[in-house]
Motif scaffolding. Structure first.
Motif, PDB file in Angstrom:
ATOM      1  N   SER A 111    -101.565  50.216  55.352  1.00 43.63           N
ATOM      2  CA  SER A 111    -101.759  50.847  56.658  1.00 43.63           C
ATOM      3  C   SER A 111    -101.205  49.990  57.788  1.00 43.63           C
ATOM      4  CB  SER A 111    -103.255  51.117  56.892  1.00 43.63           C
ATOM      5  OG  SER A 111    -103.991  49.902  56.872  1.00 43.63           O
ATOM      6  N   MET A 112    -100.935  48.711  57.510  1.00 41.82           N
ATOM      7  CA  MET A 112    -100.407  47.802  58.516  1.00 41.82           C
ATOM      8  C   MET A 112     -98.889  47.752  58.521  1.00 41.82           C
ATOM      9  SD  MET A 112    -103.188  46.912  59.878  1.00 41.82           S
ATOM     10  CE  MET A 112    -102.579  45.671  61.027  1.00 41.82           C
ATOM     11  N   LEU A 113     -98.246  48.505  57.615  1.00 43.93           N
ATOM     12  CA  LEU A 113     -96.785  48.549  57.568  1.00 43.93           C
ATOM     13  C   LEU A 113     -96.269  49.562  58.587  1.00 43.93           C
ATOM     14  CD1 LEU A 113     -96.192  48.514  53.702  1.00 43.93           C
ATOM     15  CD2 LEU A 113     -96.413  46.569  55.267  1.00 43.93           C
ATOM     16  N   SER A 114     -95.165  49.245  59.213  1.00 49.17           N
ATOM     17  CA  SER A 114     -94.564  50.134  60.217  1.00 49.17           C
ATOM     18  C   SER A 114     -93.116  50.424  59.844  1.00 49.17           C
ATOM     19  CB  SER A 114     -94.620  49.493  61.610  1.00 49.17           C
ATOM     20  OG  SER A 114     -95.956  49.203  61.979  1.00 49.17           O
ATOM     21  N   ASN A 115     -92.639  51.600  60.234  1.00 50.20           N
ATOM     22  CA  ASN A 115     -91.251  51.975  60.015  1.00 50.20           C
ATOM     23  C   ASN A 115     -90.410  51.564  61.215  1.00 50.20           C
ATOM     24  OD1 ASN A 115     -91.676  53.294  57.498  1.00 50.20           O
ATOM     25  ND2 ASN A 115     -92.474  55.073  58.585  1.00 50.20           N
ATOM     26  N   LEU A 116     -89.214  51.066  60.948  1.00 56.28           N
ATOM     27  CA  LEU A 116     -88.294  50.752  62.031  1.00 56.28           C
ATOM     28  C   LEU A 116     -87.747  52.053  62.609  1.00 56.28           C
ATOM     29  CD1 LEU A 116     -86.275  47.805  60.441  1.00 56.28           C
ATOM     30  CD2 LEU A 116     -87.838  47.650  62.380  1.00 56.28           C
ATOM     31  N   THR A 117     -87.638  52.116  63.933  1.00 59.61           N
ATOM     32  CA  THR A 117     -87.069  53.318  64.552  1.00 59.61           C
ATOM     33  C   THR A 117     -85.591  53.445  64.226  1.00 59.61           C
ATOM     34  OG1 THR A 117     -86.690  52.047  66.577  1.00 59.61           O
ATOM     35  CG2 THR A 117     -88.748  53.317  66.424  1.00 59.61           C
ATOM     36  N   GLN A 118     -84.950  52.300  63.979  1.00 57.94           N
ATOM     37  CA  GLN A 118     -83.547  52.296  63.592  1.00 57.94           C
ATOM     38  C   GLN A 118     -83.364  51.304  62.456  1.00 57.94           C
ATOM     39  OE1 GLN A 118     -80.805  51.499  66.750  1.00 57.94           O
ATOM     40  NE2 GLN A 118     -78.981  51.683  65.473  1.00 57.94           N
ATOM     41  N   ARG A 119     -82.821  51.770  61.367  1.00 49.35           N
ATOM     42  CA  ARG A 119     -82.640  50.917  60.186  1.00 49.35           C
ATOM     43  C   ARG A 119     -81.775  49.709  60.525  1.00 49.35           C
ATOM     44  NH1 ARG A 119     -80.016  53.000  54.466  1.00 49.35           N
ATOM     45  NH2 ARG A 119     -79.429  50.962  53.650  1.00 49.35           N
ATOM     46  N   VAL A 120     -82.196  48.526  60.053  1.00 49.34           N
ATOM     47  CA  VAL A 120     -81.427  47.294  60.223  1.00 49.34           C
ATOM     48  C   VAL A 120     -80.994  46.837  58.835  1.00 49.34           C
ATOM     49  CG1 VAL A 120     -81.431  44.927  61.073  1.00 49.34           C
ATOM     50  CG2 VAL A 120     -82.765  46.687  62.268  1.00 49.34           C
ATOM     51  N   GLY A 121     -79.751  47.132  58.474  1.00 52.73           N
ATOM     52  CA  GLY A 121     -79.283  46.827  57.129  1.00 52.73           C
ATOM     53  C   GLY A 121     -80.118  47.576  56.104  1.00 52.73           C
ATOM     54  N   VAL A 122     -80.678  46.828  55.143  1.00 48.14           N
ATOM     55  CA  VAL A 122     -81.521  47.457  54.125  1.00 48.14           C
ATOM     56  C   VAL A 122     -82.994  47.425  54.522  1.00 48.14           C
ATOM     57  CG1 VAL A 122     -79.922  46.917  52.260  1.00 48.14           C
ATOM     58  CG2 VAL A 122     -81.737  45.292  52.851  1.00 48.14           C
ATOM     59  N   VAL A 123     -83.301  46.852  55.668  1.00 48.74           N
ATOM     60  CA  VAL A 123     -84.695  46.751  56.105  1.00 48.74           C
ATOM     61  C   VAL A 123     -85.097  48.036  56.823  1.00 48.74           C
ATOM     62  CG1 VAL A 123     -86.328  45.477  57.538  1.00 48.74           C
ATOM     63  CG2 VAL A 123     -84.534  44.249  56.302  1.00 48.74           C
ATOM     64  N   ARG A 124     -86.102  48.713  56.290  1.00 51.18           N
ATOM     65  CA  ARG A 124     -86.592  49.948  56.894  1.00 51.18           C
ATOM     66  C   ARG A 124     -88.021  49.817  57.401  1.00 51.18           C
ATOM     67  NH1 ARG A 124     -83.589  54.578  55.015  1.00 51.18           N
ATOM     68  NH2 ARG A 124     -81.978  53.977  53.513  1.00 51.18           N
ATOM     69  N   ARG A 125     -88.784  48.844  56.848  1.00 50.59           N
ATOM     70  CA  ARG A 125     -90.171  48.690  57.228  1.00 50.59           C
ATOM     71  C   ARG A 125     -90.454  47.221  57.554  1.00 50.59           C
ATOM     72  NH1 ARG A 125     -94.269  51.676  53.345  1.00 50.59           N
ATOM     73  NH2 ARG A 125     -95.141  52.402  55.311  1.00 50.59           N
ATOM     74  N   TYR A 126     -91.545  47.000  58.266  1.00 50.77           N
ATOM     75  CA  TYR A 126     -91.908  45.636  58.635  1.00 50.77           C
ATOM     76  C   TYR A 126     -93.421  45.560  58.802  1.00 50.77           C
ATOM     77  CZ  TYR A 126     -92.678  47.247  63.448  1.00 50.77           C
ATOM     78  OH  TYR A 126     -93.156  47.889  64.555  1.00 50.77           O
ATOM     79  N   PHE A 127     -93.913  44.331  58.916  1.00 45.64           N
ATOM     80  CA  PHE A 127     -95.306  44.102  59.261  1.00 45.64           C
ATOM     81  C   PHE A 127     -95.391  42.850  60.120  1.00 45.64           C
ATOM     82  CE2 PHE A 127     -94.695  41.942  55.186  1.00 45.64           C
ATOM     83  CZ  PHE A 127     -95.227  40.676  55.428  1.00 45.64           C
ATOM     84  N   LEU A 128     -96.537  42.665  60.753  1.00 43.51           N
ATOM     85  CA  LEU A 128     -96.789  41.455  61.521  1.00 43.51           C
ATOM     86  C   LEU A 128     -97.543  40.482  60.639  1.00 43.51           C
ATOM     87  CD1 LEU A 128     -97.852  42.870  65.002  1.00 43.51           C
ATOM     88  CD2 LEU A 128     -95.612  42.035  64.302  1.00 43.51           C
TER      89      LEU A 128
END
Length: 332
Positions: A111-128
């Motif tokens: 639930s703490m994972l977020s989607n990038l509004t714009q894909r950066v290379g192969v990275v689509r999701r991130y977390f803090l």
């Protein structure tokens, strides 16, 4: 095509291996990494290969092709490829993703994972992360999917040229159910291991606050940001000299409550067949009931239930908004 979907997407919480590539941190689901290896030095690039091929090295008698994460992620190589290899299973066999440093392991709720509004290379999701840094998630299958044909050609070319003992294909379809993963650690001059599934996080050591009396077997309390946990200094428990070198704090779950273990150094993740785990014939006072055969040696596998005392309810996983024991900082 959409982003690759892995089993991690359906789990309530996932252990992520956090690494550094250049000055940027990335995360891999720990379940997607077969092994983590610290090489003596970065592999030498083969002749006439793409810049994302870092080289070839031999692991357990099998040559493995190493790929530069910096190049694959579109970065520059300032000091050459890193010497830490993340082994992953690909369609052509096992390959190594080379990174600069292992930052730690962190358990993150989905639930703490977020989607990038714009894909950066192969990275689509991130977390803090626990220190509020943005960490991009890399999925090995998505990273390597566009390279399948090129990787196969590189393996064939390296075999033909005979570079670095030659890259060879090998069966990557072996069942993983008969393998277990461990985390090897250095405690003073000793090397020991923990079952990887028991590890929640790996953090730099935090200052300890003393506990009253004997501390119920623990050596202090540590504030790790979102919770205060009881900590056992494994160097003291195993009667090793406590030096001034920086320690590492490993967060584990004990009876569903977090607790910490201080060690000298985290070494590597090993993925080993079950027949490498050997019962100890004679039980001792040490918290060990099995040893693990790695190469020509044996490493004791620590059993948390024998290593740690029962976590006292009065301070087990004390939240930041709860009062921890009011004591003076423990002198180290």
């Amino acid at each position: 095509p959409g982003a690759a979907v892995t089993a991690a997407a359906y789990l309530p919480a996932v252990n992520y291996l956090i690494v550094r590539v250049g000055s940027t941190t990335y995360a891999f689901a720990a379940a997607e990494i077969a092994e983590l290896i610290q090489l003596p030095s970065a592999p030498r690039p083969p002749r006439q290969a793409p810049d994302w091929v870092a080289g070839v090295f031999e692991h357990r008698g099998v040559p493995v092709i190493a790929l530069s994460m910096a190049r694959l992620l579109g970065g520059d190589l300032e000091d050459g490829p890193g010497a830490i290899a993340l082994l992953v299973d690909d369609q052509i066999g096992q390959v190594a993703l080379m990174v600069d440093a292992l930052v730690g392991i962190e358990r993150v709720e989905t639930s703490m994972l977020s989607n990038l509004t714009q894909r950066v290379g192969v990275v689509r999701r991130y977390f803090l992360s626990a220190d509020r840094a943005v960490v991009g998630i890399v999925t090995p299958s998505a990273l390597l999917a566009p390279l399948v044909q090129a990787l196969a050609e590189q393996c064939d070319a390296l075999t033909t040229r005979g570079d670095a003992a030659a890259a060879v294909r090998h069966d990557s379809t072996r069942a993983r159910t008969d393998y277990r993963r461990i985390l090897t650690l250095r405690v003073g001059t000793e090397v020991v291991a923990l079952a990887l599934e028991r590890v929640e996080r790996i953090l730099p050591a935090a200052p300890l606050t003393s506990l009253p009396g004997d501390g119920a077997g623990f050596h202090g309390l540590a504030d790790i940001g979102d919770v205060v946990v009881p900590v056992l200094d494994l160097r003291v428990r195993l009667e090793q000299a406590v030096s001034r070198e920086p320690a590492v704090l490993i967060i584990v779950l004990l009876d569903a409550a977090p607790a910490g273990i201080l060690v000298s150094e985290v070494l590597r993740i090993e993925d080993l067949p079950v027949d490498a785990f050997v019962p100890v014939a004679h039980l001792t006072s040490l918290p060990v009931v099995q040893t693990v055969r790695i190469g020509e040696g044996h490493v004791p596998l620590l059993l948390l239930e024998r290593l740690l005392p029962n976590t006292p309810a009065s301070f087990a996983g004390t939240g930041r908004n709860q009062a921890a024991p009011q004591t003076e900082p423990r002198s180290r």
